[in-house]
Design an enzyme around this catalytic site. Sequence first.
Site, PDB file in Angstrom:
ATOM      1  N   SER A 116       0.680  -1.243   0.240  1.00  0.00           N
ATOM      2  CA  SER A 116       0.049  -0.128   0.686  1.00  0.00           C
ATOM      3  C   SER A 116       1.205   1.184  -0.242  1.00  0.00           C
ATOM      4  O   SER A 116       2.107   1.598   0.869  1.00  0.00           O
ATOM      5  CB  SER A 116      -0.824   0.260   1.316  1.00  0.00           C
ATOM      6  OG  SER A 116      -0.942   1.488   1.336  1.00  0.00           O
ATOM      7  N   TYR A 139      -2.369   6.093  -4.700  1.00  0.00           N
ATOM      8  CA  TYR A 139      -3.417   6.844  -4.378  1.00  0.00           C
ATOM      9  C   TYR A 139      -3.399   7.537  -5.670  1.00  0.00           C
ATOM     10  O   TYR A 139      -2.201   8.535  -5.293  1.00  0.00           O
ATOM     11  CB  TYR A 139      -3.973   7.432  -3.416  1.00  0.00           C
ATOM     12  CG  TYR A 139      -4.863   5.892  -2.628  1.00  0.00           C
ATOM     13  CD1 TYR A 139      -5.953   4.924  -2.874  1.00  0.00           C
ATOM     14  CD2 TYR A 139      -3.953   5.757  -1.101  1.00  0.00           C
ATOM     15  CE1 TYR A 139      -6.050   4.472  -1.904  1.00  0.00           C
ATOM     16  CE2 TYR A 139      -4.359   4.460  -0.321  1.00  0.00           C
ATOM     17  CZ  TYR A 139      -6.184   3.928  -1.188  1.00  0.00           C
ATOM     18  OH  TYR A 139      -6.741   2.518   0.249  1.00  0.00           O
ATOM     19  N   THR A 165      -5.906   2.375  -7.167  1.00  0.00           N
ATOM     20  CA  THR A 165      -6.976   2.621  -6.523  1.00  0.00           C
ATOM     21  C   THR A 165      -7.958   3.637  -6.856  1.00  0.00           C
ATOM     22  O   THR A 165      -7.861   4.894  -6.460  1.00  0.00           O
ATOM     23  CB  THR A 165      -6.746   2.376  -4.942  1.00  0.00           C
ATOM     24  OG1 THR A 165      -6.258   1.432  -4.500  1.00  0.00           O
ATOM     25  CG2 THR A 165      -7.862   2.345  -3.868  1.00  0.00           C
ATOM     26  N   LYS A 264      -8.030  -0.753  -9.335  1.00  0.00           N
ATOM     27  CA  LYS A 264      -9.377  -1.335  -8.455  1.00  0.00           C
ATOM     28  C   LYS A 264      -9.838  -0.128  -7.565  1.00  0.00           C
ATOM     29  O   LYS A 264      -9.983   0.548  -7.060  1.00  0.00           O
ATOM     30  CB  LYS A 264      -8.334  -1.835  -7.463  1.00  0.00           C
ATOM     31  CG  LYS A 264      -8.455  -1.999  -5.707  1.00  0.00           C
ATOM     32  CD  LYS A 264      -7.276  -2.993  -4.735  1.00  0.00           C
ATOM     33  CE  LYS A 264      -8.037  -2.949  -3.252  1.00  0.00           C
ATOM     34  NZ  LYS A 264      -8.433  -2.078  -2.684  1.00  0.00           N
ATOM     35  N   HIS A 288     -13.731  -1.676  -2.121  1.00  0.00           N
ATOM     36  CA  HIS A 288     -12.262  -1.655  -0.748  1.00  0.00           C
ATOM     37  C   HIS A 288     -13.016  -2.673   0.611  1.00  0.00           C
ATOM     38  O   HIS A 288     -12.629  -1.952   1.700  1.00  0.00           O
ATOM     39  CB  HIS A 288     -12.781  -0.633  -0.552  1.00  0.00           C
ATOM     40  CG  HIS A 288     -11.176   0.437  -0.253  1.00  0.00           C
ATOM     41  ND1 HIS A 288     -11.003   1.354  -1.197  1.00  0.00           N
ATOM     42  CD2 HIS A 288     -10.992   0.423   1.175  1.00  0.00           C
ATOM     43  CE1 HIS A 288      -9.146   1.616  -0.772  1.00  0.00           C
ATOM     44  NE2 HIS A 288      -9.387   0.452   1.035  1.00  0.00           N
TER      45      HIS A 288
HETATM   46  C1  LIG Z   1      -6.937  -2.019   7.743  1.00  0.00           C
HETATM   47  C2  LIG Z   1      -7.261  -2.143   6.066  1.00  0.00           C
HETATM   48  C3  LIG Z   1      -6.241  -0.707   4.835  1.00  0.00           C
HETATM   49  C4  LIG Z   1      -7.015  -1.200   3.611  1.00  0.00           C
HETATM   50  N1  LIG Z   1      -5.939  -0.015   3.408  1.00  0.00           N
HETATM   51  C5  LIG Z   1      -6.238   0.034   1.456  1.00  0.00           C
HETATM   52  C6  LIG Z   1      -5.362   0.762   1.285  1.00  0.00           C
HETATM   53  O1  LIG Z   1      -4.621   0.947   1.507  1.00  0.00           O
HETATM   54  N2  LIG Z   1      -4.982   0.557  -0.336  1.00  0.00           N
HETATM   55  C7  LIG Z   1      -6.019  -0.032  -0.840  1.00  0.00           C
HETATM   56  O2  LIG Z   1      -6.173  -0.308  -2.067  1.00  0.00           O
HETATM   57  N3  LIG Z   1      -7.077  -0.344  -0.692  1.00  0.00           N
HETATM   58  C8  LIG Z   1      -6.734  -0.952   0.437  1.00  0.00           C
HETATM   59  N4  LIG Z   1      -7.998  -2.025   1.388  1.00  0.00           N
HETATM   60  C9  LIG Z   1      -8.867  -2.430   0.986  1.00  0.00           C
HETATM   61  C10 LIG Z   1      -7.948  -3.767   0.358  1.00  0.00           C
HETATM   62  O3  LIG Z   1      -7.230  -3.761  -0.275  1.00  0.00           O
HETATM   63  C11 LIG Z   1      -9.032  -5.080  -0.429  1.00  0.00           C
HETATM   64  O4  LIG Z   1      -9.788  -3.385  -1.158  1.00  0.00           O
HETATM   65  C12 LIG Z   1     -10.209  -5.363   0.963  1.00  0.00           C
HETATM   66  O5  LIG Z   1      -9.368  -5.677   2.034  1.00  0.00           O
HETATM   67  C13 LIG Z   1     -10.923  -6.618   0.131  1.00  0.00           C
HETATM   68  O6  LIG Z   1     -11.609  -7.187   0.804  1.00  0.00           O
HETATM   69  P1  LIG Z   1     -11.369  -8.205   2.540  1.00  0.00           P
HETATM   70  O7  LIG Z   1     -10.192  -7.427   3.234  1.00  0.00           O
HETATM   71  O8  LIG Z   1     -13.276  -8.494   2.722  1.00  0.00           O
HETATM   72  O9  LIG Z   1     -10.619  -9.304   1.481  1.00  0.00           O
HETATM   73  C14 LIG Z   1      -7.613  -2.307   2.823  1.00  0.00           C
HETATM   74  C15 LIG Z   1      -8.372  -2.484   3.529  1.00  0.00           C
HETATM   75  C16 LIG Z   1      -8.339  -2.845   5.360  1.00  0.00           C
HETATM   76  C17 LIG Z   1      -9.211  -3.748   5.446  1.00  0.00           C
END
Ligand SMILES: Cc1cc2nc3c(=O)[nH]c(=O)nc-3n(C[C@H](O)[C@H](O)[C@H](O)COP(=O)(O)O)c2cc1C
Length: 393
Positions: A116, A139, A165, A264, A288
């Site tokens: 990330s 981002y 993203t 994404k 997300h």
């Molecule tokens: C704690 C947390 C932080 C996240 N941070 C980012 C991020 O920095 N960039 C991003 O594109 N998605 C982020 N996401 C989304 C994840 O990449 C992903 O799309 C999502 O967790 C998928 O769902 P799941 O947790 O049910 O597998 C984050 C998700 C969580 C749970």
Amino acid sequence: MIDDVTRGLGLAPATAGDYRELARRRLPRFLFDYLDGAANEELTARDNRQAFHRLHLRPRVMRDVSQLNLSTRVLGQDLALPLILAPLGLAGAMARRAEVQAARAAESKGVAFCESTVSICSIEEVRRASGAPFWYQLYVMRDRGYARELLRRAHAAGCPVLVLTVDLAVTGARHRDVRNGLGGALPLSGRLAKAWDLLSHPGWLIDVGLRGKPLTFGNLTAAVPGARNPAAFKAWVDSQFDPSVTWRDLAWVRENWQGKILLKGVLDVEDARDAASFGADGLVVSNHGGRQLDSVAAAIDALPRIVDAVGDRLEVLMDGGVRSGLDVVKALALGARACLIGRPWGYAVAARGEAGVTHVLSLLGSEMAIAMALCGITDVHALDREMLLRAEG
Ligand SMILES: Cc1cc2nc3c(=O)[nH]c(=O)nc-3n(C[C@H](O)[C@H](O)[C@H](O)COP(=O)(O)O)c2cc1C
């Protein structure tokens, strides 16, 4: 898999869900809530799971399933399993140098790790620790000069895929974080409760809180004045999310990135068509993890129409609610090339570090193998809609 952590907790993890429980016990409450929580009433986060339950697999018997192939190729990269560790901001607050631990686990299981933008470990630290190419998530920030510099660093580290993203024009309303005072002020009673929360999780406090430098944002230290100060960091990040980004900015990213681009956060068919015409190489059907707009469709429900619309032009991946190998099989049957998992690796790294993430990937792989064998399918490329039935009612 029973070790000191799990023995003490009386639980030998057998599923990704078991790691959630281990993480809940290990992490201070505000961190577990940050990882586990979602936007508003968390309806979409729940539906991401329930939508998988509504899909039934079609069992088939009397077929030779002695040899199975679970490996595939995603955006030019061979993967031993159709899985990618999704970008998780602040992962390094869950375990010491968590991004490095996750990248190593991904390498050992032959899957991809995606770092990330808001990671604790820098791109270069992950590069030094892992021999395998990893993906980088960006981002589009207001400070395009800094965004360009991050792209340069990711390219220099050999990242083959940029995950751009696009579903964070503004940040979703995450009520658990507000209640826990993440990035905001807490009343005195809240501050005392937080101190107690930290003290009552000494394993995390000593290993991560004190020794792990969990609040040094490796990719942003050069940009954020006072990057070690959470309030300064939050103010900078909030000011950098750019709500004015449009499809034209994809052309800007294209000019500044030589590798593959995976968008994404697409959930709508028209957006998927735009992604194809504006030159993305692939997209991730994703909400997300339910952390942005609540009350939108579950990702697995949105997937088939997007595959039908752009699957001949783009590689389509999905994430959101994938918790078992059966879920992966269902997603591939509906046309996904591969799945990303977010929280499952976050829980696992919090509970058991690299070994936990490796174990979760093994669990998902063996669950996939069992499901495929009992559906009479020997190759992930042969998974299709014929093997799914929608549950009645
Ligand atoms: C704690 C947390 C932080 C996240 N941070 C980012 C991020 O920095 N960039 C991003 O594109 N998605 C982020 N996401 C989304 C994840 O990449 C992903 O799309 C999502 O967790 C998928 O769902 P799941 O947790 O049910 O597998 C984050 C998700 C969580 C749970």
